[in-house]
Scaffold this motif. Sequence first.
Motif, short mmCIF file in Angstrom:
data_model
loop_
_atom_site.label_atom_id
_atom_site.label_comp_id
_atom_site.label_asym_id
_atom_site.label_seq_id
_atom_site.Cartn_x
_atom_site.Cartn_y
_atom_site.Cartn_z
N LEU A 1 0.82 -1.21 0.00
CA LEU A 1 0.00 0.00 0.00
C LEU A 1 0.86 1.26 0.00
O LEU A 1 0.52 2.26 -0.64
CB LEU A 1 -0.94 -0.01 1.22
CG LEU A 1 -2.02 -1.09 1.20
CD1 LEU A 1 -2.81 -1.08 2.50
CD2 LEU A 1 -2.96 -0.90 0.02
N LYS A 2 1.99 1.20 0.70
CA LYS A 2 2.89 2.36 0.71
C LYS A 2 3.46 2.61 -0.68
O LYS A 2 3.55 3.77 -1.13
CB LYS A 2 4.02 2.11 1.72
CG LYS A 2 4.87 3.35 1.99
CD LYS A 2 5.84 3.09 3.13
CE LYS A 2 6.65 4.35 3.44
NZ LYS A 2 7.59 4.13 4.55
N GLN A 3 3.80 1.55 -1.38
CA GLN A 3 4.29 1.69 -2.75
C GLN A 3 3.22 2.28 -3.66
O GLN A 3 3.49 3.14 -4.50
CB GLN A 3 4.73 0.33 -3.30
CG GLN A 3 5.97 -0.25 -2.64
CD GLN A 3 6.20 -1.69 -3.02
OE1 GLN A 3 5.50 -2.24 -3.88
NE2 GLN A 3 7.15 -2.34 -2.38
N ARG A 4 1.98 1.80 -3.47
CA ARG A 4 0.89 2.29 -4.32
C ARG A 4 0.61 3.77 -4.05
O ARG A 4 0.29 4.52 -4.97
CB ARG A 4 -0.38 1.48 -4.07
CG ARG A 4 -0.29 0.01 -4.48
CD ARG A 4 0.08 -0.16 -5.94
NE ARG A 4 1.51 -0.28 -6.17
CZ ARG A 4 2.10 -0.20 -7.33
NH1 ARG A 4 1.40 0.05 -8.41
NH2 ARG A 4 3.39 -0.32 -7.46
N LEU A 5 0.75 4.20 -2.79
CA LEU A 5 0.56 5.62 -2.47
C LEU A 5 1.57 6.48 -3.22
O LEU A 5 1.26 7.58 -3.67
CB LEU A 5 0.71 5.85 -0.95
CG LEU A 5 -0.54 5.73 -0.09
CD1 LEU A 5 -0.18 5.94 1.37
CD2 LEU A 5 -1.61 6.73 -0.50
N ASP B 1 7.73 -5.83 -6.30
CA ASP B 1 8.11 -4.42 -6.16
C ASP B 1 8.41 -3.88 -7.56
O ASP B 1 9.56 -3.62 -7.91
CB ASP B 1 9.33 -4.29 -5.24
CG ASP B 1 9.66 -2.85 -4.90
OD1 ASP B 1 8.82 -1.97 -5.19
OD2 ASP B 1 10.74 -2.60 -4.34
N PHE B 2 7.35 -3.72 -8.36
CA PHE B 2 7.47 -3.27 -9.75
C PHE B 2 6.78 -1.93 -9.93
O PHE B 2 5.78 -1.65 -9.24
CB PHE B 2 6.82 -4.28 -10.70
CG PHE B 2 7.63 -5.52 -10.98
CD1 PHE B 2 8.85 -5.73 -10.37
CD2 PHE B 2 7.16 -6.48 -11.86
CE1 PHE B 2 9.59 -6.87 -10.62
CE2 PHE B 2 7.89 -7.63 -12.12
CZ PHE B 2 9.10 -7.83 -11.49
N PRO C 1 14.52 4.90 -2.07
CA PRO C 1 13.59 4.51 -3.15
C PRO C 1 13.45 3.00 -3.29
O PRO C 1 14.42 2.26 -3.18
CB PRO C 1 14.23 5.12 -4.40
CG PRO C 1 15.67 5.32 -4.05
CD PRO C 1 15.70 5.60 -2.58
N THR C 2 12.22 2.56 -3.50
CA THR C 2 11.95 1.16 -3.80
C THR C 2 12.10 0.94 -5.30
O THR C 2 12.22 1.90 -6.07
CB THR C 2 10.53 0.79 -3.37
OG1 THR C 2 9.59 1.59 -4.12
CG2 THR C 2 10.32 1.05 -1.88
N ARG C 3 12.06 -0.29 -5.73
CA ARG C 3 12.17 -0.61 -7.15
C ARG C 3 10.92 -0.16 -7.92
O ARG C 3 10.96 -0.05 -9.14
CB ARG C 3 12.40 -2.11 -7.35
CG ARG C 3 13.80 -2.56 -6.96
CD ARG C 3 14.84 -1.93 -7.86
NE ARG C 3 16.22 -2.26 -7.45
CZ ARG C 3 17.28 -1.65 -7.94
NH1 ARG C 3 17.15 -0.68 -8.82
NH2 ARG C 3 18.49 -1.98 -7.54
N SER C 4 9.84 0.11 -7.22
CA SER C 4 8.61 0.56 -7.90
C SER C 4 8.56 2.08 -8.04
O SER C 4 7.69 2.60 -8.74
CB SER C 4 7.37 0.08 -7.13
OG SER C 4 7.36 0.62 -5.82
N ALA C 5 9.48 2.79 -7.37
CA ALA C 5 9.45 4.26 -7.40
C ALA C 5 9.88 4.77 -8.78
O ALA C 5 10.92 4.37 -9.30
CB ALA C 5 10.37 4.82 -6.32
N THR C 6 9.08 5.66 -9.36
CA THR C 6 9.36 6.18 -10.70
C THR C 6 9.85 7.63 -10.67
O THR C 6 10.16 8.18 -11.73
CB THR C 6 8.10 6.11 -11.57
OG1 THR C 6 7.05 6.87 -10.95
CG2 THR C 6 7.64 4.67 -11.75
N THR C 7 9.92 8.26 -9.51
CA THR C 7 10.33 9.66 -9.42
C THR C 7 11.65 9.79 -8.67
O THR C 7 11.97 8.97 -7.80
CB THR C 7 9.27 10.52 -8.71
OG1 THR C 7 9.09 10.05 -7.37
CG2 THR C 7 7.93 10.44 -9.45
N LEU D 1 12.55 -9.91 -5.19
CA LEU D 1 11.71 -10.90 -4.52
C LEU D 1 10.32 -10.89 -5.14
O LEU D 1 9.82 -9.84 -5.55
CB LEU D 1 11.59 -10.60 -3.03
CG LEU D 1 12.78 -10.87 -2.11
CD1 LEU D 1 12.46 -10.40 -0.70
CD2 LEU D 1 13.13 -12.36 -2.10
N ILE D 2 9.70 -12.07 -5.17
CA ILE D 2 8.29 -12.18 -5.51
C ILE D 2 7.62 -12.97 -4.39
O ILE D 2 8.11 -14.04 -4.00
CB ILE D 2 8.07 -12.84 -6.89
CG1 ILE D 2 6.56 -12.96 -7.19
CG2 ILE D 2 8.76 -14.20 -7.00
CD1 ILE D 2 6.26 -13.40 -8.61
#
Length: 362
Positions: free
Chosen positions: A69-73, A166-167, A217-223, A147-148
């Motif tokens: 949820l944190k990644q999605r935010l 984490d995409f 930054p996580t691997r899903s972060a785009t900024t 990881l998956i």
Amino acid sequence: MAGMRALLRHCPLLLPQDRHGTAYEGFVTAQGRNFHIRILLPVDLQLKNARIECSWRLKKILHGYRHILKQRLHSCPDLVSFMVELKTVLEIALKNTQDLHIPRPPEYYSCLVRDLEILGWNRVAYVDTGLTTVKLKAEDSCGRQHLITLKLNAKYPTEPPDCLVDFPVPFAVSWMPQNSLIDIYNQFLAALESLKEFWDALDEIDGKTWVLEPENPTRSATTRRIAIGNNVSVNVEVDPRHPNMLPECYFLGADHEVNPLRTKLNNNMHLWDPEISLLQNLRELLGIDFPSRAVLEKSDFAKDCGICYAYRLDGSAPDHVCDDPRCGQPFHQACLYEWLQGLPTSRQSLNVIFGECPYCNK
């Protein structure tokens, strides 16, 4: 207005509590059950700095999904998109909670153990005691570790596991009843390679510049918010599917500092070369050298807010700077907004407030 209609369509029981659209309260519905929730947005309506309050029951159900949820935010463009993803995660969490109480047949365990042996235990990072959650590890062609997480229900392998990764893009698994974990793993590896150029571009930025946000930054972060100078930075939003194309750029700092940068970027857009790296393109289009990590420290750019005297406030760094060249003091937007609201000389037009700098009174 269109956004409000979309929100009502997906979450009819979640209503705004103020005219600024910074507070929402009501219920989110999943599997016919309503769960109380309250969402508080900052004045700039940035989801990454939102605060979510919910009932203890909902908090318990979503406990294992907090990082998702944190990644999605951080990655969802608006509240509607986040609520759609929240409902999807809640559906998965509820299904898995129910599955915990469904006794699994012996075939479930024999099939799972067989699949893990075929896959290879060296690729397994974690298995819970109930054999319902499995984490698999993989290394992409550049040596990055990933990881998956697989959440298996009682009908496995007839039904596929829920896959959490984490995409920066959705990961959908193609599944047939005769498939096994090795098929998911191979699809995971293929997805990793499809994102290679995206991660290459951001890894170069992380390694060669001072990134002010996100802090980790996580691997899903785009900024990435990249330091350019004292109280001057650029926020870049990279398209994970087209990482070598011109990203969306937003400059932060005093007008006299950032206006020339905006002009250079607009004038040189046609020079963008997708054959060279994103960072090198930014250097050439802006005509600058980003401060080097080898020469300068992050403290040279990470200046505290002039109101709360802290650098981070609810995870955010100061992002507003006084336009007076002799001042240039940075502030958190939330601090500045609250300060200006308390001044009798300030005036407000819609959601913009005008007033004097707390430091120099300009």
